[in-house]
Design an enzyme around this catalytic site. Structure first.
Site: not given
Lengths: 289, 175
Positions: A76, A196
């Site tokens: 990302e 995460d």
């Protein structure tokens, strides 16, 4: 080896701490001695290598980010290191995905950037140590934040301690696992889901003046806000999976994290219950068909 | 006494910061800012933790100015607005701008004053003594800052006060 067995584990840790933090030659000459967090931090600073750095010299930011050097590329975002207003800074640049429709892409990327900044602010309000954000550019989706000095990832530290192969690695790592559990409890009690959790995203910071390492959480890019025990349970499950796959034979260590979490969280009972459920069925698996 | 820095992201912008102590003509200074005679940000020094905090506010102000997306009318007003935790412009000016007090300490921020002319002009107007920028740390009113930003004990423990404030400033418009 017989002599080492007679020493109490706490004495061995104390001895390696007393040997001095700047003496990196100690770790190579005393193979059975467990390195301290400070030693690992200094070792990484000297060699310029760490799982967080991924190689010291990368291609510079060239046209877009003069003065910044790329050091990590993710799915990302790209991470750069540089200086901003006199402070060592990490620049996180979210880039557009060309396969998306441009307008949608722009909105999505900005939303993610905004969300990350918002969650960091929320986490800090709850007392979770995170890198300080200095500036957010919503045009280019860039976040300029504090480059943690005197820090290493818990991943690198656990690997370093385990590689020494001494029998008392558990004793050395236990207090750190304890701290991690406490921080996660505070985070979840604040209804923040990290999204995460891995040992690479849990940093250990310890500068010269500190007696103990401090746990700092990074990378809130996939974070969200939720009161649901299910979401918190999944958050812990993600960490458990990442933990056990990265660091073999650490079931007892992870249990220390959970124990500390339970001790420090006001809402742990339901979360642990959900964690057990998720463990049984796995994530995102509906019992249909 | 005068500290000049260039903004890393906007190298064509030079920032100068000067600290004045014991300023007695606050109201006059404010009038001159409002009528445009003084083109500078004149900041209530008690509300500033560290020069870095000011640079962060300036960086954001210049950034928005270049995009023509400022919330206030001038880049100097924008600096004051960025320093404030809230979204009320008037409140920002009242808390962070020059006060009505008989004596106060102010931090003056100038942009692109390469010849020092603007500083000269401002020094002629302000009735106070120039002191080293380092003294800012002694002037800061921690209690007032903590109260205004509503910083909890937990948040205060995360790091230095200036970092807590800077992070708040940077994430103010994230929602």
């Amino acid at each position: 080896m017989a002599d080492k067995m007679e020493d109490s584990p706490s004495l061995a840790v104390q001895q390696s701490r007393e040997r001095g933090s700047g003496d990196s030659s100690v770790s190579s000459s005393n193979m059975a001695e467990i390195p301290t967090v400070v030693q690992i931090i200094e070792r990484q600073a000297a060699s310029g290598e760490s799982s967080a750095a991924g190689g010291g010299t990368g291609p510079p930011g060239s046209l877009h980010h003069p003065g910044f050097v790329l050091f990590k590329q993710g799915a990302e975002a790209r991470l750069y290191r540089g200086t901003f207003l006199g402070r060592p800074t990490v620049l996180k640049e979210r880039f557009s995905k060309k396969y998306r429709h441009p307008r949608l892409d722009e909105k999505l990327t900005t939303k993610r950037t905004q969300g990350e900044a918002r969650t960091v602010a929320r986490a800090r309000k709850a007392g979770i140590p995170t890198p300080c954000i200095y500036f957010v550019n919503y045009q280019s989706n860039c976040i300029y934040m504090e480059d943690l000095r005197c820090a290493t990832t818990s991943r690198d530290y656990i690997v370093a301690v385990q590689s020494v192969g001494a029998g008392d690695s558990f004793r050395a790592l236990q207090p750190i696992m304890d701290k991690i559990g406490k921080i996660l409890a505070t985070m979840h009690d604040g209804d923040i889901i990290h999204g995460d959790l891995t040992t690479s995203n849990i940093m250990l910071k310890q500068d010269a003046s500190a007696t103990d390492p401090e746990v700092v959480l990074i990378d809130f890019g996939l974070s969200s806000v939720s009161q649901l025990a299910e979401d918190k349970g999944v958050d812990l499950y993600v960490l458990e999976k990442a933990f056990l796959s990265t660091h073999p034979n650490t079931e007892t260590l992870f249990r220390v994290i959970l124990k500390s979490y339970t001790k420090h969280s006001r809402k742990s009972k339901d979360v642990i219950k959900k964690l057990d459920e998720v463990r049984l069925r796995g994530r995102k698996r509906t019992m249909v068909g | 006494m005068e500290v000049s820095t260039t903004l890393d992201l906007y190298p064509d912008t030079t920032v100068s910061m000067v600290l004045f102590s014991g300023v007695t003509n606050g109201s006059e200074v404010r009038k001159k800012i409002m009528d445009g005679t003084i083109e500078a940000a004149v900041i209530n020094a008690q509300m500033i933790c560290d020069p870095f905090q000011v640079l962060v506010a300036v960086n954001k102000a210049v950034h928005l100015d270049k995009l023509d997306k400022k919330k206030t009318k001038t880049v100097f007003g924008e600096i004051l607005f960025n320093l404030s935790p809230g979204n009320n412009i008037l409140a920002a000016y009242q808390k962070f701008g020059v006060q009505d007090a008989e004596r106060q300490d102010v931090l003056v921020v100038l942009l692109n004053d390469l010849q020092g002319q603007q500083l000269q002009q401002v020094s002629n107007i302000i009735q106070g003594t120039r002191i080293p920028l380092e003294s800012l740390r002694d002037i800061r009113d921690e209690q007032q800052i903590i109260k205004l930003f509503k910083i909890s004990e937990a948040e205060r423990r995360v790091g230095r006060l200036e970092d807590v404030v800077v992070c708040r400033m940077a994430t103010k418009d994230a929602g």
